[in-house]
Write an enzyme that holds these catalytic residues in place. Structure first.
Site, PDB file in Angstrom:
ATOM      1  N   ASN A  72       0.741  -1.363  -0.003  1.00 42.25           N
ATOM      2  CA  ASN A  72       0.035  -0.006   0.033  1.00 42.25           C
ATOM      3  C   ASN A  72       1.182   1.271  -0.009  1.00 42.25           C
ATOM      4  OD1 ASN A  72      -2.582   1.517   2.205  1.00 42.25           O
ATOM      5  ND2 ASN A  72      -2.363   1.409  -0.100  1.00 42.25           N
ATOM      6  N   ARG A 128       1.713   0.644  -5.477  1.00 40.92           N
ATOM      7  CA  ARG A 128       0.664   0.408  -6.738  1.00 40.92           C
ATOM      8  C   ARG A 128      -0.584   0.871  -6.526  1.00 40.92           C
ATOM      9  NH1 ARG A 128       2.099  -5.771  -7.436  1.00 40.92           N
ATOM     10  NH2 ARG A 128       2.290  -5.263  -5.095  1.00 40.92           N
ATOM     11  N   SER A 129      -1.108   0.467  -5.260  1.00 41.24           N
ATOM     12  CA  SER A 129      -2.488   0.763  -5.068  1.00 41.24           C
ATOM     13  C   SER A 129      -2.949   2.137  -4.611  1.00 41.24           C
ATOM     14  CB  SER A 129      -3.133  -0.364  -3.695  1.00 41.24           C
ATOM     15  OG  SER A 129      -2.343  -0.062  -2.652  1.00 41.24           O
ATOM     16  N   ASP A 153       5.214  -5.266  -9.488  1.00 38.03           N
ATOM     17  CA  ASP A 153       5.570  -4.258  -8.337  1.00 38.03           C
ATOM     18  C   ASP A 153       6.866  -3.507  -8.792  1.00 38.03           C
ATOM     19  OD1 ASP A 153       6.366  -3.235  -5.978  1.00 38.03           O
ATOM     20  OD2 ASP A 153       6.309  -5.321  -4.932  1.00 38.03           O
TER      21      ASP A 153
HETATM   22  P1  4NP Z   1       3.245  -2.088  -3.295  1.00 38.52           P
HETATM   23  O1  4NP Z   1       4.767  -2.450  -3.089  1.00 38.52           O
HETATM   24  O2  4NP Z   1       2.911  -3.597  -3.044  1.00 38.52           O
HETATM   25  O3  4NP Z   1       3.034  -1.849  -4.650  1.00 38.52           O
HETATM   26  O4  4NP Z   1       2.816  -1.260  -2.250  1.00 38.52           O
HETATM   27  C1  4NP Z   1       5.550  -2.804  -2.296  1.00 38.52           C
HETATM   28  C2  4NP Z   1       6.064  -2.084  -1.462  1.00 38.52           C
HETATM   29  C3  4NP Z   1       6.665  -2.445  -0.170  1.00 38.52           C
HETATM   30  C4  4NP Z   1       7.077  -3.995  -0.254  1.00 38.52           C
HETATM   31  C5  4NP Z   1       6.654  -4.744  -1.384  1.00 38.52           C
HETATM   32  C6  4NP Z   1       5.954  -4.030  -1.922  1.00 38.52           C
HETATM   33  N1  4NP Z   1       7.950  -4.615   0.805  1.00 38.52           N
HETATM   34  O5  4NP Z   1       8.262  -5.673   0.879  1.00 38.52           O
HETATM   35  O6  4NP Z   1       8.421  -3.585   1.803  1.00 38.52           O
END
Ligand code: 4NP
Length: 154
Positions: free
Chosen positions: A12, A15-16, A124
């Site tokens: 969060n 992408r979202s 991602d």
């Molecule tokens: P999101 O990206 O799912 O698009 O917000 C990510 C942000 C952080 C992490 C993984 C995906 N993380 O592992 O910290």
């Protein structure tokens, strides 16, 4: 009748929040009243602002997301929102796994709303290069257009 949409990715923070911003922008332009929010399946970033690179790409495209704070999806989201839209297939699987028995929200995959891109993931961008966020913005913007049209007729 107004609709409500929750976008869900993993953290969060990338992408979202961008999907939320893109649909908010699209619905404002179209004069469509939709409640829009976003959340993550994970809680590592809860309370944090969106990734600086996500904030920057949104700002470059005229949308300020500086006020957004990450949160984890909750059981009540499955009743509070009409639609929960996952950014990738892992997110969708995780949502199905935690969906409460009395859930009313309809779950879908973001790219299932885009003709020709059904079943695809929004990649991602977190570990990607800076331009990965431009690609994410392009993808969620494309989806926001078709989702807005779908909501107008739903
Ligand atoms: P999101 O990206 O799912 O698009 O917000 C990510 C942000 C952080 C992490 C993984 C995906 N993380 O592992 O910290």
């Amino acid at each position: 009748m107004s609709h409500s949409v929750l976008f869900v990715c993993l953290g969060n923070i990338c992408r979202s929040p961008l999907a939320e911003a893109a649909l908010r922008h699209e619905c404002a332009r179209a004069g469509l009243d939709v409640v829009i929010d976003s959340a993550g399946t994970g809680d590592w970033h809860a309370g944090q602002p969106a990734d600086e690179r996500a904030q920057a790409v949104a700002a470059r495209n005229g949308v300020d997301i500086g006020h957004l704070r990450a949160r984890q999806v909750t059981a009540s989201d499955f009743r509070d929102f009409d639609h929960i839209i996952a950014l990738d297939n892992d997110n969708l699987r995780d949502l199905i796994a935690i969906r409460p028995a009395r859930a009313t929200a309809k779950l879908s995959l973001l790219f299932d709303h885009v003709p020709g891109r059904e079943g695809e993931d929004v990649a991602d961008p977190y570990y990607g290069r800076d331009n990965a966020f431009d690609q994410t913005w392009a993808e969620v913007t494309e989806a926001a257009t078709t989702i807005r049209k779908w909501l107008e007729t739903a």
